[in-house]
Write an enzyme that holds these catalytic residues in place. Structure first.
Site, PDB file in Angstrom:
ATOM      1  N   ASP A 163       0.751  -1.170  -0.017  1.00 11.36           N
ATOM      2  CA  ASP A 163       0.021  -0.087   0.149  1.00 11.36           C
ATOM      3  C   ASP A 163       0.726   1.237   0.037  1.00 11.36           C
ATOM      4  OD1 ASP A 163      -2.380   1.798   0.847  1.00 11.36           O
ATOM      5  OD2 ASP A 163      -3.170  -0.132   0.690  1.00 11.36           O
ATOM      6  N   HIS A 197      -3.780   5.938   3.850  1.00 18.02           N
ATOM      7  CA  HIS A 197      -4.395   4.743   3.397  1.00 18.02           C
ATOM      8  C   HIS A 197      -3.833   3.459   3.913  1.00 18.02           C
ATOM      9  CE1 HIS A 197      -5.931   2.070  -0.042  1.00 18.02           C
ATOM     10  NE2 HIS A 197      -6.957   2.696   0.141  1.00 18.02           N
ATOM     11  N   VAL A 213      -8.700   1.828  18.033  1.00 18.89           N
ATOM     12  CA  VAL A 213      -9.238   0.855  16.939  1.00 18.89           C
ATOM     13  C   VAL A 213      -8.645  -0.548  17.252  1.00 18.89           C
ATOM     14  CG1 VAL A 213      -8.988   0.147  14.722  1.00 18.89           C
ATOM     15  CG2 VAL A 213      -9.256   2.534  14.924  1.00 18.89           C
ATOM     16  N   ALA A 296      -7.933  -7.945  -8.342  1.00 26.45           N
ATOM     17  CA  ALA A 296      -8.866  -8.857  -7.624  1.00 26.45           C
ATOM     18  C   ALA A 296      -9.500  -9.935  -8.609  1.00 26.45           C
ATOM     19  CB  ALA A 296     -10.022  -8.062  -6.875  1.00 26.45           C
ATOM     20  N   SER A 348     -11.482  -0.814  -0.495  1.00 25.88           N
ATOM     21  CA  SER A 348     -10.003  -0.784   0.295  1.00 25.88           C
ATOM     22  C   SER A 348     -10.299  -1.239   1.590  1.00 25.88           C
ATOM     23  CB  SER A 348      -9.552   0.322  -0.066  1.00 25.88           C
ATOM     24  OG  SER A 348      -8.873   0.759  -1.068  1.00 25.88           O
TER      25      SER A 348
END
Length: 706
Positions: A163, A197, A213, A296, A348
């Protein structure tokens, strides 16, 4: 005249015939290579059936087309060719040539159709959220909220986040980072993720809950493989390079939250090689309400769609028969810049849910194949009401049927239904999900700690008092934090050329450089909206030498920072696609970002391992030195302290107070690293903190070396 027309048409027809013949080799990619201009040079990926045939093909070119000798794999390389040279190589039946094009991270643009109008806002603070046993809705939706995470150190699954990089922040534990973005390879690992990201992706996989988180599986070995640049884009060759790095480093799972509509045979080859190496690849379907994108769409890759809070496929999510699984992709809480949390959406962010669950399953037995894990995930999924292409990820059920599935699984029969375990559990819906805008536009929120009461209130107050949008504040802090490492800033060069900005303590001339005082000076400049001329007496900053004062003051004026004007700097910083305005408040945040760089480099540079007092250096290591000045795993204690110091510094910013020795002292006091080999010493730390107004406490003395 007729003769010229005839010759021209004959050449056109011949060229078309060549292209048609080449179509048998590269028709799926749908690229066109012509010889209309011999002088236009482009990057091409060149690959063949083996290394020998590739080398033979390259030797047919009259010049060295690959001067660095760098290959993506034994039979694949990237090189700059003219269109004529590309055409000549393509005539070889054993060679395939395709243009190296750009793909990008899967993002949902602001205003896309994501059912935001239905969401109701919950009045929950971060402290209340963390203080309850109820996790975020996304973990509940995939039945991962009650899953027991195995903390066995020996069975850790190796997960690579391919990424934009992953910042070294509290709440996400990185094992290793590697950077393949050439123009960004000098950026400190503190601030390596220029878009947020990759850090967001990593937090969903492995967030440890210490910073709001909670990820799916914190007990993984997490690797950051930076391939996306500051625009969340990458060339196909860079993606391929990252995949082969994963193969060479025995990675188990690759997270690929990016995509392209264009087919690449070179990318397919890399994917096939990774699959043969028993790597599970998981990729985003895309956010265009269209067909599933590559990688994908390759059969060797798990394709992931996004679901909403009704556990239905999101309206923006790409769909098709290539889909394997779906996971939450709307209103998912993540970590980003400097460890602040926000909310994002898109396919994503659906991908790391699947990666996290795959790691939970694989750590039960690392000898299992990638296809076993893949099929277990798909066959344990729940039905989704608005699609037949795939089911919803269900971690709890996959773990429940693991043993029965293992007995009946047939390795080579991917389509067999004999071992299908029907998941009859109904999907859950979550109608009351806190409304928030996407992360790139999102709120500047932070967690509250027991030892840091009111942190969220500080963030809110800071944003309100300074009248600046949250996303802009974060972008500017990040831009300022990476600025001193930019070659065009006039501030780069490390502890040798510009020690004032990189944790150095001398520059060869004049007074010694007190890096603690330099940090305070730059925060004071930030509170003066980036204009150092408003600070006229260097003696007001304890410990700051006259030479350092003059050096830094020259860099921060009403017209420029370093070598660039303020207007030039802000024109290159985009928030929601628009350049940032050159205002006093924006200058303040950018300048404080530079101060954060000084603070981070204070612990990255001029440090020593405490156990043997060996210096930690970048290059030219000898028996008395250790390589890895910018490696978080080399004497990890210094990074633990720096993370805390950066957090405390941002608190000072939000309180509109300058930073000083206090941030460092507080961070040292909370150091938790127990291993002596992970403890560090910093050159002149005690001396400089005391001269900056601090006290020589035991915390300070224990980290000092003269």
């Amino acid at each position: 005249m007729k003769k010229n027309v005839y010759i021209f048409m004959k050449r056109v027809i011949s060229l078309l015939l060549i292209i048609v013949m080449l179509g048998g080799i590269i028709n799926e990619r749908k690229i066109e290579i012509s010889a209309k201009n011999n002088y236009i040079m482009k990057e091409y990926i060149i690959f063949s059936k083996n290394e020998k045939s590739l080398n033979n093909a390259l030797e047919t070119i009259d010049r060295d087309v690959n001067p660095n000798g760098e290959k993506l794999s034994d039979n694949m390389t990237v090189a700059e060719l003219s269109e004529k040279e590309a055409l000549e190589l393509n005539r070889d039946s054993d060679v395939i040539v395709e243009e190296d094009y750009i793909l990008e991270a899967n993002k949902v643009k602001p205003g896309s159709k994501s059912k935001q109008a239905r969401y109701k806002k919950l009045e929950k603070t971060d402290e209340e959220r963390k203080g309850t046993s109820e996790l975020e809705w996304n973990l509940q939706a995939i039945n991962a909220d009650d899953v027991e995470v195995n903390n066995n150190e020996e069975n850790k699954v190796k997960v690579a986040v391919l990424d934009s990089g992953v910042d070294f922040i509290e709440g996400v534990n990185l094992v290793k980072t590697v950077n393949f973005v050439e123009d960004e390879d000098n950026i400190s690992v503190w601030y390596q993720d220029l878009t947020g990201h990759g850090t967001s992706i990593a937090s969903v996989i492995a967030g440890d809950g210490q910073n709001v988180v909670q990820g799916v599986n914190p007990n993984v070995d997490l690797y950051s493989v930076k391939v996306l640049d500051k625009n969340n884009k990458a060339s196909i060759s860079r993606i391929i390079r990252g995949i082969y790095w994963c193969i060479d480093n025995d990675v188990n799972i690759i997270n690929m939250s990016f995509g392209t509509k264009s087919y690449s045979k070179a990318l397919k080859q890399a994917v096939e090689d990774a699959y043969k190496a028993n790597i599970l690849m998981v990729a985003a379907a895309g956010n265009n309400d269209s067909d599933v994108e590559y990688p994908a769409a390759f059969k060797e890759v798990m394709a992931v769609a996004a679901t909403d809070t009704d556990s239905e496929i999101s309206e923006f999510s790409n769909t098709g028969e290539e889909l394997d699984i779906a996971a939450p992709g709307e209103k998912v809480r993540v970590l980003g810049f400097f460890g602040f949390n926000g909310v994002t959406h898109g396919t994503s962010i659906a991908v790391p849910h699947v990666v996290g669950v795959a790691s939970l399953l694989w750590q039960k037995n690392l000898s299992k194949s990638n296809e076993f894990i893949r099929q277990l995930i798909t066959h344990s999924s729940k039905n989704i009401s608005n699609t037949n292409d795939c089911g919803l990820l269900d971690a709890g059920y996959a773990l429940k049927i693991y043993d029965d599935f293992e007995k009946s699984f047939k390795e080579k029969d991917f389509e067999s239904k004999e071992y299908m375990q029907e998941n009859s559990e109904p999907v859950e819906t979550f109608n009351e999900v806190e409304e928030d805008s996407s992360y790139v536009e999102g709120r500047w929120a932070a967690n509250s700690k027991e030892n840091n009461p009111g942190h969220k209130e500080l963030v809110q107050k800071g944003a309100e008092d300074n009248g600046i949008t949250d996303a802009t504040a974060l972008e500017l802090l990040k831009a300022g934090a990476v600025y001193p490492d930019r070659p065009d800033s006039g501030m780069d060069g490390g502890t040798t050329d510009n020690p004032q900005y990189h944790g150095g303590y001398k520059d060869g001339v004049g007074d010694p450089v007190n890096y603690v005082a330099c940090y305070e000076f730059v925060t004071r400049i930030a509170l003066k909206n980036g204009n150092a001329s408003l600070i006229t007496n260097y003696k007001t900053i304890y410990g700051l030498g006259k030479d350092s004062y003059d050096w830094i003051k020259t860099d921060f004026t009403s017209k420029k920072v370093g070598w660039n004007t303020w207007n030039t700097i802000f024109s290159g910083i985009k928030v929601n696609g628009k350049a940032v305005a050159d205002t006093n408040k924006n200058r303040k945040y950018f300048t404080w970002g530079v101060a954060l760089h000084i603070l981070g480099d204070t612990f990255a540079h001029r440090t020593y391992r405490k156990s043997d007092k060996k210096a930690i250096v970048h290059t030219n290591a000898n028996s008395s030195q250790i390589l890895g000045a910018d490696d978080p795993n080399v004497v990890r204690g210094r990074w633990v302290v720096a993370k805390a110091a950066i957090k405390f510094s941002i608190e000072s910013l939000l309180l509109n107070e300058y930073g000083d020795f206090n941030e460092i002292e507080r961070a040292l006091r909370g150091q938790t690293e127990k291993s002596n080999s992970q403890l560090f010493l910093k050159k002149r730390l005690a001396r400089y903190m005391v001269s900056n107004g601090g006290a020589e406490t035991s915390y300070v003395r224990n980290a000092n070396i003269d």
